[in-house]
Design a protein around this motif. Structure first.
Motif, short mmCIF file in Angstrom:
data_model
loop_
_atom_site.label_atom_id
_atom_site.label_comp_id
_atom_site.label_asym_id
_atom_site.label_seq_id
_atom_site.Cartn_x
_atom_site.Cartn_y
_atom_site.Cartn_z
N ARG A 128 17.91 1.84 35.45
CA ARG A 128 19.23 2.30 34.81
C ARG A 128 18.83 3.62 35.40
O ARG A 128 17.42 3.91 35.59
N PRO A 129 20.23 4.37 35.69
CA PRO A 129 19.44 5.62 35.84
C PRO A 129 18.52 6.70 35.23
O PRO A 129 18.66 6.64 34.35
N ARG A 130 18.32 7.79 36.34
CA ARG A 130 16.78 8.24 35.19
C ARG A 130 18.21 9.33 34.45
O ARG A 130 19.77 9.34 34.10
N ASP A 131 17.48 10.30 33.32
CA ASP A 131 17.97 10.74 32.14
C ASP A 131 19.33 9.68 31.02
O ASP A 131 20.81 10.02 31.35
N THR A 132 18.46 8.83 31.21
CA THR A 132 19.57 7.26 29.95
C THR A 132 18.35 7.18 29.17
O THR A 132 17.06 6.76 29.85
N GLY A 133 18.84 7.15 27.91
CA GLY A 133 17.41 6.07 26.88
C GLY A 133 18.62 5.03 27.13
O GLY A 133 19.67 4.91 26.36
N ILE A 134 17.68 4.06 27.32
CA ILE A 134 17.54 2.75 26.58
C ILE A 134 17.03 1.48 25.12
O ILE A 134 15.74 2.64 24.45
N VAL A 135 17.81 1.29 24.59
CA VAL A 135 17.47 1.47 22.43
C VAL A 135 17.95 -0.78 22.26
O VAL A 135 19.42 -0.91 23.28
N TYR A 136 16.90 -0.89 22.20
CA TYR A 136 17.04 -1.78 21.75
C TYR A 136 16.15 -2.69 20.13
O TYR A 136 15.84 -2.09 20.06
N GLN A 150 13.18 -1.08 15.94
CA GLN A 150 13.71 -0.06 16.50
C GLN A 150 12.95 0.54 18.08
O GLN A 150 12.23 0.50 17.61
N VAL A 151 12.90 -0.40 19.46
CA VAL A 151 12.32 0.20 20.58
C VAL A 151 12.98 0.45 21.07
O VAL A 151 14.26 -0.04 21.73
N VAL A 152 12.49 2.02 22.10
CA VAL A 152 13.32 3.25 22.82
C VAL A 152 12.68 2.92 24.33
O VAL A 152 11.57 3.15 24.41
N ILE A 153 13.26 3.46 24.89
CA ILE A 153 12.37 4.34 26.28
C ILE A 153 13.38 5.28 26.51
O ILE A 153 14.65 5.32 26.98
N TYR A 154 12.81 6.57 25.97
CA TYR A 154 13.86 7.45 26.25
C TYR A 154 13.04 8.42 28.53
O TYR A 154 12.28 8.58 28.29
#
Length: 367
Positions: A191-199, A205-209
């Motif tokens: 994903r582009p930078r400055d994107t948070g991905i939420v599963y 909940q697991v996140v990459i911010y």
């Protein structure tokens, strides 16, 4: 002669309080246990009345210039996007500013005149003895001094609160969940930078911010009260392994591996601090030390800055500090309690307890 005040903690509440008390003619000393400003962590929000405060402090433009504009994607176990939202464009967030935690701290730190305010890193309070006319303080480095007032701005696990008001468990309300953060800039997201991905799964909940040139990962999960030590990272990692070790969905194994290998893990329980009073004698608490609302409300930073400003202005407006402390408690409490009540909704959305709640939480983001 200027009144001498001591502030424990150099984060949002402590630095805001230091700015105002110095402005109002107090001799201010700040002690921070960390060796420097703690600029790590994910972006935070400045919203509501805190926006008026930063305008009054003359830093709104500087904060706006560092605004973190981003989107969030919710994904499924196969990394397929289920919903995308731009937080900054949602009606309820219009006017709010999201900013990297470190950027806001550096802006606040930068407006405090260092030739007037003594900020000491790598030191902490070990004892407090209150007298009628002063507070006697002993520091970790062995030095001692007397102050007219002491303010605890040292977080949810406040040393000042423990020394003056009693054990943390007397004031802590646990909400049946835990979370862990760690740096994870090496994990490719596609994903582009400055994107948070939420599963999300039921109860997890697991996140990459992603932000700036870095990224943080978060593992969040519901659990009953666990036997854990906030100083024991090995024990915390064992708990994360227990709750996520069998999960092979999305990027959970890669994130868990990262968390288990880091020496900079931040692990804590989802809790709030509830107190009948934030003042005792010549000591007062501000920010998370007084009323930690939890990050599920999205209001921790704003509350910290608002409370610190209100307390400083109450002291400036009243010669009798008893009156100032009373006004601080009475005027701010209703708003704090209204913010703390938001945690129920935040938990329901981010840690759904059923498949129905899970579907609803994803559908709400796609509207």
């Amino acid at each position: 002669m200027k009144q001498q005040v001591l502030i424990s903690g150099a984060s949002f509440a402590g630095l805001t309080l230091a700015y105002w008390l110095n402005k109002f003619g107090y001799q201010v000393k700040v002690v921070e246990r960390g060796g420097s400003l703690r600029t790590g962590g994910s972006p935070i929000d400045v919203r509501g009345q805190a926006l008026d405060i930063v305008r009054e402090m003359g830093i709104w433009e500087a904060i706006k210039a560092k605004e973190f504009v981003h989107s969030i994607e919710i994904v499924n176990a196969q990394d397929e996007t289920l919903a995308t939202v731009s937080i900054n464009e949602k009606t309820e967030y219009l006017g709010d500013i999201e900013i990297h935690r470190g950027d806001l701290l550096e802006i606040l730190y930068g407006i405090i005149p260092k030739n007037e305010v003594d900020i000491e890193f790598g030191n902490s309070i070990t004892t407090l003895i209150q007298h009628e006319d002063r507070v006697e303080v002993t520091f970790e480095n062995g030095s001692k001094n007397n102050f007219d007032f002491v303010f605890g701005a040292d977080g949810a696990h406040s040393i000042v609160r423990a020394l003056v008001f009693g054990k943390e468990n007397n004031f802590k309300q646990f909400f049946g969940a835990y979370f862990a953060f760690a740096e994870a800039g090496h994990i490719a997201t596609g994903r582009p930078r400055d994107t948070g991905i939420v599963y999300r799964e039921v109860g997890k909940q697991v996140v990459i911010y992603q932000f700036k040139d870095a990224a943080n990962a978060a593992l969040i999960f519901r659990a009953p009260a666990l036997d854990w030590d906030h100083r024991n990272q090995q024990q915390q990692k064992q708990l994360l392994q227990q709750y996520f070790g069998e999960n092979k969905h999305w990027k959970v194994p890669e994130i868990l591996d990262t968390v288990l290998r880091t020496d900079k893990l931040y692990f804590d329980e989802v809790c709030q601090i509830h107190m009948s009073t934030w003042t005792k004698g010549r000591v007062a608490l501000v920010g998370d030390a007084a009323h930690a609302p939890s990050f599920f409300t999205g209001m921790g930073t704003s509350l910290a800055m608002q409370g610190a400003t209100l307390l400083a202005k109450a002291l400036h407006a009243n010669e009798d500090y008893h009156t100032a402390f009373y006004n601080y408690n009475a005027s701010f409490r209703p708003y704090v309690e209204s913010v703390q009540a938001r945690i129920t909704h935040g938990l329901k959305v981010q840690l759904p307890e059923s498949e129905e709640e899970l579907e609803a939480s994803i559908s709400a983001w796609s509207m």
